[in-house]
Motif scaffolding. Structure first.
Motif, PDB file in Angstrom:
ATOM      1  N   ALA A 254       0.980  -1.274   0.374  1.00 58.02           N
ATOM      2  CA  ALA A 254       0.093  -0.037   0.249  1.00 58.02           C
ATOM      3  C   ALA A 254       0.747   1.274   0.159  1.00 58.02           C
ATOM      4  O   ALA A 254       2.253   0.955   0.328  1.00 58.02           O
ATOM      5  N   ALA A 255       0.241   2.399  -0.482  1.00 63.66           N
ATOM      6  CA  ALA A 255       0.721   3.372  -0.283  1.00 63.66           C
ATOM      7  C   ALA A 255       0.337   4.904  -0.338  1.00 63.66           C
ATOM      8  O   ALA A 255      -1.342   4.484   0.453  1.00 63.66           O
ATOM      9  N   SER A 256       0.573   5.696   0.500  1.00 63.62           N
ATOM     10  CA  SER A 256      -0.542   7.330   0.867  1.00 63.62           C
ATOM     11  C   SER A 256       0.123   8.069   0.222  1.00 63.62           C
ATOM     12  O   SER A 256       1.424   8.034  -0.551  1.00 63.62           O
ATOM     13  N   LEU A 257      -0.908   8.925  -0.260  1.00 64.12           N
ATOM     14  CA  LEU A 257      -0.701  10.301  -0.852  1.00 64.12           C
ATOM     15  C   LEU A 257      -1.326  10.930  -0.235  1.00 64.12           C
ATOM     16  O   LEU A 257      -2.656  11.382  -0.394  1.00 64.12           O
ATOM     17  N   GLY A 258      -0.809  11.522   1.000  1.00 58.45           N
ATOM     18  CA  GLY A 258      -1.278  12.347   1.754  1.00 58.45           C
ATOM     19  C   GLY A 258      -2.639  11.742   3.156  1.00 58.45           C
ATOM     20  O   GLY A 258      -2.105  10.698   3.736  1.00 58.45           O
ATOM     21  N   THR A 259      -3.248  12.062   2.246  1.00 58.20           N
ATOM     22  CA  THR A 259      -4.563  11.630   3.177  1.00 58.20           C
ATOM     23  C   THR A 259      -4.987  10.516   2.715  1.00 58.20           C
ATOM     24  O   THR A 259      -5.765   9.491   2.977  1.00 58.20           O
ATOM     25  N   ARG A 260      -4.613  10.075   1.505  1.00 62.98           N
ATOM     26  CA  ARG A 260      -5.384   9.000   0.821  1.00 62.98           C
ATOM     27  C   ARG A 260      -4.431   7.559   1.088  1.00 62.98           C
ATOM     28  O   ARG A 260      -2.798   7.682   0.995  1.00 62.98           O
TER      29      ARG A 260
ATOM     30  N   ALA B 213      -2.351   2.897  12.851  1.00 60.20           N
ATOM     31  CA  ALA B 213      -0.974   3.821  12.689  1.00 60.20           C
ATOM     32  C   ALA B 213      -0.449   2.916  11.323  1.00 60.20           C
ATOM     33  O   ALA B 213      -0.382   1.838  11.553  1.00 60.20           O
ATOM     34  N   SER B 214       0.099   3.906  10.336  1.00 62.91           N
ATOM     35  CA  SER B 214       0.935   3.024   9.188  1.00 62.91           C
ATOM     36  C   SER B 214       2.035   3.528   8.642  1.00 62.91           C
ATOM     37  O   SER B 214       1.731   4.730   8.092  1.00 62.91           O
ATOM     38  N   CYS B 215       2.529   3.092   8.762  1.00 60.87           N
ATOM     39  CA  CYS B 215       3.890   2.967   8.029  1.00 60.87           C
ATOM     40  C   CYS B 215       4.311   3.092   6.518  1.00 60.87           C
ATOM     41  O   CYS B 215       4.099   1.855   6.485  1.00 60.87           O
ATOM     42  N   PHE B 216       4.446   3.013   5.461  1.00 61.16           N
ATOM     43  CA  PHE B 216       4.463   3.035   4.030  1.00 61.16           C
ATOM     44  C   PHE B 216       5.521   2.990   3.090  1.00 61.16           C
ATOM     45  O   PHE B 216       6.364   3.703   4.108  1.00 61.16           O
ATOM     46  N   GLY B 217       5.615   1.863   2.254  1.00 64.77           N
ATOM     47  CA  GLY B 217       6.997   2.279   1.863  1.00 64.77           C
ATOM     48  C   GLY B 217       6.933   3.298   0.834  1.00 64.77           C
ATOM     49  O   GLY B 217       8.378   3.535   0.324  1.00 64.77           O
ATOM     50  N   HIS B 218       6.165   4.186   0.696  1.00 69.45           N
ATOM     51  CA  HIS B 218       6.044   5.633  -0.099  1.00 69.45           C
ATOM     52  C   HIS B 218       4.163   6.237   0.363  1.00 69.45           C
ATOM     53  O   HIS B 218       3.782   5.587   0.557  1.00 69.45           O
ATOM     54  N   GLY B 219       5.224   7.453   0.714  1.00 65.51           N
ATOM     55  CA  GLY B 219       4.508   8.732   1.077  1.00 65.51           C
ATOM     56  C   GLY B 219       4.339   8.412   2.647  1.00 65.51           C
ATOM     57  O   GLY B 219       5.406   7.761   3.521  1.00 65.51           O
TER      58      GLY B 219
END
Length: 146
Positions: free
Chosen positions: A89-95, A122-128
């Motif tokens: 999964a990745a985050s794009l700001g709040t998405r 809480a989540s830490c992403f490889g991207h975002g």
């Protein structure tokens, strides 16, 4: 450490599974990967499997989420409601989005649904950027649309 399904690739003893890219991903990959050399082989000291416990923090657990690669994993720390998603999964700001550049896009979506079933805050992403609250609910809302 790596999942057993990816260990031979990381060691340089097997070819990486080919990616199945959408037209949009093809364009994005061409923009991002231009001139990027392939990763060199690396040692894998421990092969992991779904459910393995890791001696870090307060009991981290390996969750196998194939899709990005056959051996993609995330690390879940249930006692903290924390998830490290890697490329699942990745985050794009709040998405939040299902990770891109997958060997098995259908598997990646199914694995994301699996992530949405985990108790996380809480989540830490490889991207975002990381999500420090509400990550589980955000995952569940996306999983309902997949």
């Amino acid at each position: 450490m790596a999942h057993a399904a990816d260990a031979a690739v990381i060691r340089g003893n097997a070819a990486q599974a080919p990616l199945v890219l959408s037209e949009q991903e093809k364009v994005l990959r061409a923009e991002l990967a231009g001139g990027m050399p392939p990763a060199p082989p690396a040692e894998v000291h421990r092969e992991l499997a779904d459910g393995d416990e890791l001696d870090i923090g307060e009991g981290a657990r390996v969750v196998h989420v194939p899709g990005h690669t056959p051996g993609s994993i995330v690390i879940h720390v249930p006692s903290r409601g924390l998830l490290f998603t890697g490329d699942a999964a990745a985050s794009l700001g709040t998405r939040v989005i299902v990770g891109v550049f997958n060997a098995d896009p259908d598997g990646a979506r199914q694995s994301f649904v699996k992530l949405a079933g985990l108790e996380v805050e809480a989540s830490c992403f490889g991207h975002g950027p990381a999500m420090t609250s509400g990550a589980g609910e955000t995952f569940r809302r996306l999983a309902e649309r997949l």
